[in-house]
Motif scaffolding. Structure first.
Motif, PDB file in Angstrom:
ATOM      1  N   GLY A  78      -2.585  -6.513  -0.037  1.00  0.00           N
ATOM      2  CA  GLY A  78      -1.241  -6.833  -0.487  1.00  0.00           C
ATOM      3  C   GLY A  78      -0.216  -6.217   0.452  1.00  0.00           C
ATOM      4  O   GLY A  78      -0.528  -5.298   1.208  1.00  0.00           O
ATOM      5  N   MET A  79       1.002  -6.723   0.410  1.00  0.00           N
ATOM      6  CA  MET A  79       2.093  -6.192   1.217  1.00  0.00           C
ATOM      7  C   MET A  79       3.317  -6.033   0.329  1.00  0.00           C
ATOM      8  O   MET A  79       3.589  -6.880  -0.525  1.00  0.00           O
ATOM      9  N   GLY A  80       4.042  -4.919   0.537  1.00  0.00           N
ATOM     10  CA  GLY A  80       5.201  -4.655  -0.291  1.00  0.00           C
ATOM     11  C   GLY A  80       6.336  -4.035   0.500  1.00  0.00           C
ATOM     12  O   GLY A  80       6.163  -3.600   1.644  1.00  0.00           O
ATOM     13  N   VAL A  81       7.514  -3.978  -0.121  1.00  0.00           N
ATOM     14  CA  VAL A  81       8.717  -3.436   0.504  1.00  0.00           C
ATOM     15  C   VAL A  81       9.414  -2.516  -0.491  1.00  0.00           C
ATOM     16  O   VAL A  81       9.566  -2.865  -1.675  1.00  0.00           O
ATOM     17  N   LEU A  85      13.924   1.847   4.612  1.00  0.00           N
ATOM     18  CA  LEU A  85      12.995   0.815   4.160  1.00  0.00           C
ATOM     19  C   LEU A  85      11.559   1.282   4.374  1.00  0.00           C
ATOM     20  O   LEU A  85      11.246   1.895   5.400  1.00  0.00           O
ATOM     21  N   ASN A  86      10.696   0.994   3.412  1.00  0.00           N
ATOM     22  CA  ASN A  86       9.247   1.113   3.568  1.00  0.00           C
ATOM     23  C   ASN A  86       8.639  -0.274   3.652  1.00  0.00           C
ATOM     24  O   ASN A  86       8.940  -1.144   2.826  1.00  0.00           O
ATOM     25  N   PHE A  87       7.811  -0.511   4.645  1.00  0.00           N
ATOM     26  CA  PHE A  87       6.942  -1.691   4.682  1.00  0.00           C
ATOM     27  C   PHE A  87       5.521  -1.179   4.489  1.00  0.00           C
ATOM     28  O   PHE A  87       5.056  -0.347   5.268  1.00  0.00           O
ATOM     29  N   LYS A  88       4.834  -1.663   3.469  1.00  0.00           N
ATOM     30  CA  LYS A  88       3.536  -1.075   3.152  1.00  0.00           C
ATOM     31  C   LYS A  88       2.453  -2.140   3.019  1.00  0.00           C
ATOM     32  O   LYS A  88       2.686  -3.255   2.543  1.00  0.00           O
ATOM     33  N   LEU A  89       1.290  -1.734   3.465  1.00  0.00           N
ATOM     34  CA  LEU A  89       0.094  -2.568   3.395  1.00  0.00           C
ATOM     35  C   LEU A  89      -0.885  -1.899   2.446  1.00  0.00           C
ATOM     36  O   LEU A  89      -1.252  -0.737   2.639  1.00  0.00           O
ATOM     37  N   LEU A  90      -1.314  -2.635   1.417  1.00  0.00           N
ATOM     38  CA  LEU A  90      -2.250  -2.116   0.427  1.00  0.00           C
ATOM     39  C   LEU A  90      -3.612  -2.761   0.626  1.00  0.00           C
ATOM     40  O   LEU A  90      -3.711  -3.980   0.809  1.00  0.00           O
ATOM     41  N   ARG A  91      -4.649  -1.936   0.574  1.00  0.00           N
ATOM     42  CA  ARG A  91      -6.017  -2.442   0.663  1.00  0.00           C
ATOM     43  C   ARG A  91      -6.857  -1.724  -0.391  1.00  0.00           C
ATOM     44  O   ARG A  91      -6.753  -0.510  -0.561  1.00  0.00           O
ATOM     45  N   GLN A  92      -7.691  -2.490  -1.084  1.00  0.00           N
ATOM     46  CA  GLN A  92      -8.545  -1.910  -2.115  1.00  0.00           C
ATOM     47  C   GLN A  92      -9.930  -2.535  -2.048  1.00  0.00           C
ATOM     48  O   GLN A  92     -10.077  -3.734  -1.778  1.00  0.00           O
ATOM     49  N   LYS A  93     -10.939  -1.702  -2.304  1.00  0.00           N
ATOM     50  CA  LYS A  93     -12.322  -2.170  -2.356  1.00  0.00           C
ATOM     51  C   LYS A  93     -12.953  -1.630  -3.623  1.00  0.00           C
ATOM     52  O   LYS A  93     -12.966  -0.417  -3.853  1.00  0.00           O
ATOM     53  N   LEU A  94     -13.457  -2.510  -4.454  1.00  0.00           N
ATOM     54  CA  LEU A  94     -14.105  -2.129  -5.699  1.00  0.00           C
ATOM     55  C   LEU A  94     -15.452  -2.843  -5.765  1.00  0.00           C
ATOM     56  O   LEU A  94     -15.514  -4.053  -5.995  1.00  0.00           O
ATOM     57  N   GLY A  95     -16.518  -2.095  -5.496  1.00  0.00           N
ATOM     58  CA  GLY A  95     -17.835  -2.717  -5.421  1.00  0.00           C
ATOM     59  C   GLY A  95     -17.893  -3.705  -4.277  1.00  0.00           C
ATOM     60  O   GLY A  95     -17.555  -3.393  -3.139  1.00  0.00           O
ATOM     61  N   GLU A  96     -18.259  -4.935  -4.556  1.00  0.00           N
ATOM     62  CA  GLU A  96     -18.338  -5.971  -3.538  1.00  0.00           C
ATOM     63  C   GLU A  96     -17.011  -6.704  -3.349  1.00  0.00           C
ATOM     64  O   GLU A  96     -16.874  -7.481  -2.405  1.00  0.00           O
ATOM     65  N   ALA A  97     -16.059  -6.486  -4.226  1.00  0.00           N
ATOM     66  CA  ALA A  97     -14.775  -7.185  -4.154  1.00  0.00           C
ATOM     67  C   ALA A  97     -13.780  -6.373  -3.330  1.00  0.00           C
ATOM     68  O   ALA A  97     -13.836  -5.146  -3.274  1.00  0.00           O
ATOM     69  N   SER A  98     -12.852  -7.070  -2.688  1.00  0.00           N
ATOM     70  CA  SER A  98     -11.812  -6.419  -1.893  1.00  0.00           C
ATOM     71  C   SER A  98     -10.489  -7.124  -2.149  1.00  0.00           C
ATOM     72  O   SER A  98     -10.445  -8.275  -2.607  1.00  0.00           O
TER      73      SER A  98
END
Length: 302
Positions: free
Chosen positions: A162-165, A146-159
């Motif tokens: 997310g979390m996935g499996v 199993l993979n438990f993953k945390l996604l983070r993104q920053k585009l300009g001033e927006a962020s």
């Protein structure tokens, strides 16, 4: 770089731990701790790339045929220009009035940074498949992961976050034992479902994106050759996400050296690898629909 050189046909690929991305269960067959690294300037020159891709990970086998791993990937694009809104209501209006035409000067620059943190657990199960009096019993190895993953993104001033499996399993057995031919090697089947919950990415602007599920099914055959501890390995993976893809690769390895050839959805891929003491260095040339890219990665065995 190794799975990339094989066309991405990595659903049933044994590796030093970097195949968690394709099938988390593959880590269940890891014998030693490994640290994996890659830095890849992407699109453009090596010194001034349009983007950069970074990868770093570590996998550690546990007592009881289990493995834990932590991996991190980052894709980043710097200096994205932001231009002012166009003046006027149409091209014809801007064509008549020079004051409404843009001068090509950017108001400023933003960056896009995309991080994913993976926490992986894999466990290997052993079983005996009775085939009757004619063939005898067939030992089977079944890794699950199993993979438990945390996604983070920053585009300009927006962020966004997310979390996935991801989930996967493999089945490994010796083909020579099955058909009573000692010269035959191991046969592996792999199945994985990535982003199985359709990973939701929620933005600070309250917009929501979802990552489509990815289904992969693959097989590999590892054939020992009769000279110099050489191997010939064959790989195939069926991948379904936005469309259906058939990926394939072949690898010839002898005395710490390996040559690879593959085919991905865009064309041919090639690569090579060298294994010296506890260090493995892999190279891949990957055909890409936007621009062909080179990849070099390193794995260190502890």
């Amino acid at each position: 770089a190794r799975p990339l050189a094989l066309g991405g046909a990595a659903s049933a690929l044994l590796s030093t731990g970097e195949t968690f991305y394709y099938n988390p269960s593959s880590l269940g067959l890891l014998q030693k701790p490994h640290i994996n690294l890659m830095y890849a300037p992407t699109f453009g020159s090596f010194t001034e790339p349009m983007a950069s891709y970074n990868y770093m990970g570590a996998a550690y086998p546990l007592h009881g045929d289990g493995t834990i791993a932590f991996n991190w990937t980052r894709f980043a694009v710097d200096d994205i220009p932001v231009y002012p809104e166009l003046g006027g209501s149409s091209f014809a209006e801007r064509n008549k009035d020079a004051a409404l035409r843009p001068n090509g000067t950017a108001l400023g620059y933003i960056e896009d940074v995309e991080d994913v943190f993976y926490f992986t657990f894999a466990k290997t199960l052993e079983s005996i498949l009775p085939l009757g009096w004619w063939y005898g019993d067939l030992p089977i190895t079944i890794p699950v992961g199993l993979n438990f993953k945390l996604l983070r993104q920053k585009l300009g001033e927006a962020s966004a976050t997310g979390m996935g499996v991801d989930a996967g399993l493999m089945i490994k057995f010796n083909l020579g034992t099955l058909v009573n031919q000692r010269q035959l090697g191991d046969l592996l089947f792999g199945l994985s479902l990535l982003d199985m919950t359709q990973t939701a990415i929620v933005w600070s602007t309250e917009h929501k994106d979802r990552v489509q599920q990815t289904l992969t099914f693959g097989m590999s055959y590892l054939q020992p050759l009769w000279f110099s501890h050489a191997w010939l390995n064959l790989y195939y993976t069926y991948l379904k996400k936005y469309d259906q893809q058939h990926l394939a690769g072949i690898e010839f390895a002898v005395k710490g050296l390996a040559l690879r050839l593959g085919r991905n959805s865009s064309g041919l891929t090639v690569g090579a690898g060298i294994h010296w003491k506890s260090v493995i260095i892999d190279y891949a040339f990957v055909t890409n629909s936007f621009q062909d890219v080179h990849r070099i990665s390193c794995s260190i065995s502890l």
